[in-house]
Structure formats: C-alpha cells, structure tokens
Write a protein that holds these residues in place. Structure first.
Motif, mmCIF file in Angstrom:
data_model
loop_
_atom_site.group_PDB
_atom_site.id
_atom_site.type_symbol
_atom_site.label_atom_id
_atom_site.label_comp_id
_atom_site.label_asym_id
_atom_site.label_seq_id
_atom_site.Cartn_x
_atom_site.Cartn_y
_atom_site.Cartn_z
ATOM 1 N N VAL A 123 -22.030 19.663 -13.026
ATOM 2 C CA VAL A 123 -21.685 19.614 -14.445
ATOM 3 C C VAL A 123 -20.169 19.558 -14.646
ATOM 4 N N PRO A 124 -19.361 20.389 -13.951
ATOM 5 C CA PRO A 124 -17.908 20.269 -14.143
ATOM 6 C C PRO A 124 -17.362 18.868 -13.823
ATOM 7 N N LYS A 143 -10.474 12.433 -11.683
ATOM 8 C CA LYS A 143 -10.721 13.577 -12.566
ATOM 9 C C LYS A 143 -12.092 14.185 -12.278
ATOM 10 N N ALA A 144 -13.076 13.359 -11.961
ATOM 11 C CA ALA A 144 -14.398 13.876 -11.598
ATOM 12 C C ALA A 144 -14.295 14.729 -10.336
ATOM 13 N N GLY A 148 -14.920 18.785 -9.835
ATOM 14 C CA GLY A 148 -15.814 19.369 -8.833
ATOM 15 C C GLY A 148 -15.131 20.460 -8.040
ATOM 16 N N TYR A 149 -13.887 20.184 -7.587
ATOM 17 C CA TYR A 149 -13.141 21.179 -6.820
ATOM 18 C C TYR A 149 -12.863 22.424 -7.651
ATOM 19 N N GLN A 150 -12.356 22.223 -8.850
ATOM 20 C CA GLN A 150 -11.955 23.344 -9.693
ATOM 21 C C GLN A 150 -13.146 24.070 -10.318
ATOM 22 N N ALA A 168 -11.253 25.946 -4.486
ATOM 23 C CA ALA A 168 -10.594 24.638 -4.480
ATOM 24 C C ALA A 168 -9.429 24.622 -3.510
ATOM 25 N N PRO A 169 -9.237 23.517 -2.779
ATOM 26 C CA PRO A 169 -8.125 23.420 -1.827
ATOM 27 C C PRO A 169 -6.789 23.350 -2.536
#
Length: 169
Positions: A123-124, A143-144, A148-150, A168-169
């Motif tokens: 969803v993010p 941005k997708a 996902g990372y954040q 997130a890295p």
C-alpha cells in the motif's frame, strides 16, 4: 477484450476506472497504473487505494491472475489494458511476487519510457506512485520504491523512545 477473456475460459475479471471521455485524445500527463496480481489481491489493493485516496484513482486498473489462467491469454489481457491505460505518460505495472506468473507476463511488456514494472507491491508503494504519477514514469517508479522502503519498519517496544527501528536502507 471481453470476448478474448471469455474465449480464454474465464469471466472478465477486470476493474477499471477512467475520468476520460471517449471523445478525448490520449494526452494526460498521469502515468497509468495496472495492478496485476494473484486473485484477489489486485481488487483488494484497488479497494484500499480508493479508501486511502478518497476516491477511485483515474487511469488505474486491477487484473487478477488465477491458477487456471493461460499465460498467453493473460498476456493479451495485460497488453490490452496497458494500451487502454496509457494516456501518453506510460504505464506502471505492479506485481505481487517477483518471478510468479503476473510478473513474467508483465515483464514481457516492459519498455523504457513506456511501461515499467515494480514487484512486491504494498500500500505505501502504491500511494506514493499515485501521488507522484504526474512527474513521469521514471519518477513514479522511484517514488514507488521509496514508498516501499520507507513504509517498512519494526516496533520493538510500545511508546518508548528508540523503540522504532527503521528498516529502510
């Protein structure tokens, strides 16, 4: 396309919305979004996006892959949806699992500046992509991924400072 879906042995299982009138030309600056996932994830993600975004996103479709689907028939359906969703800014396809049938079908359509593919949809990721899709296909894909990372983190203790570890890295 409905005829093709029926000929392939399954009912037309596609959810699509567009604010474009049939007489308008394809000139939108929004990247089209196709959710191509195993049943029932695509429709479920579209429902969640409709809720979170406050309305059903335009130029966004959900197509579910079922265990009984023929990969070639699914490919033709995906190709038709990419054509329908591309309003001039390209289409970003989201798949649920890298390497699975939806991914393999979509991968055949990837074309720089026209069709992108992102796997491991969340969803993010989708919210971030829909928020930035007027910035073009490449930016929408980045941005997708950042969404996902954040959007992934772990909580190690409730209500205590330092209890959140950012994944997130």
């Amino acid at each position: 396309m409905l005829f093709e879906a029926l000929r392939c042995g399954r009912p037309h299982n596609l959810s699509y919305h567009s604010r474009m009138k049939s007489s308008e030309k394809k000139q939108s600056t929004e990247v089209g979004v196709l959710l191509l996932m195993h049943t029932p994830l695509a429709e479920a993600f579209l429902e969640v996006l409709t809720h979170v975004m406050g309305g059903r996103p335009a130029y966004c479709a959900a197509l579910s892959a079922q265990l009984t689907d023929d990969a070639e028939c699914l490919f033709e359906q995906v190709k038709a949806q990419v054509t329908a969703l591309d309003q001039g800014a390209g289409v970003l396809i989201f798949a649920d699992i890298c390497g699975a049938t939806p991914y393999r079908v979509a991968q055949r359509l990837v074309e720089p500046q026209r069709v992108g593919l992102v796997c491991g949809a969340s969803v993010p990721m989708l919210v971030r992509a829909l928020t930035y899709r007027e910035a073009g296909l490449d930016v929408t894909m980045q941005k997708a991924l950042s969404g996902g990372y954040q959007g992934v983190m772990c909580v190690t203790d409730n209500n205590k400072e330092g209890s959140v570890c950012d994944a997130a890295p």
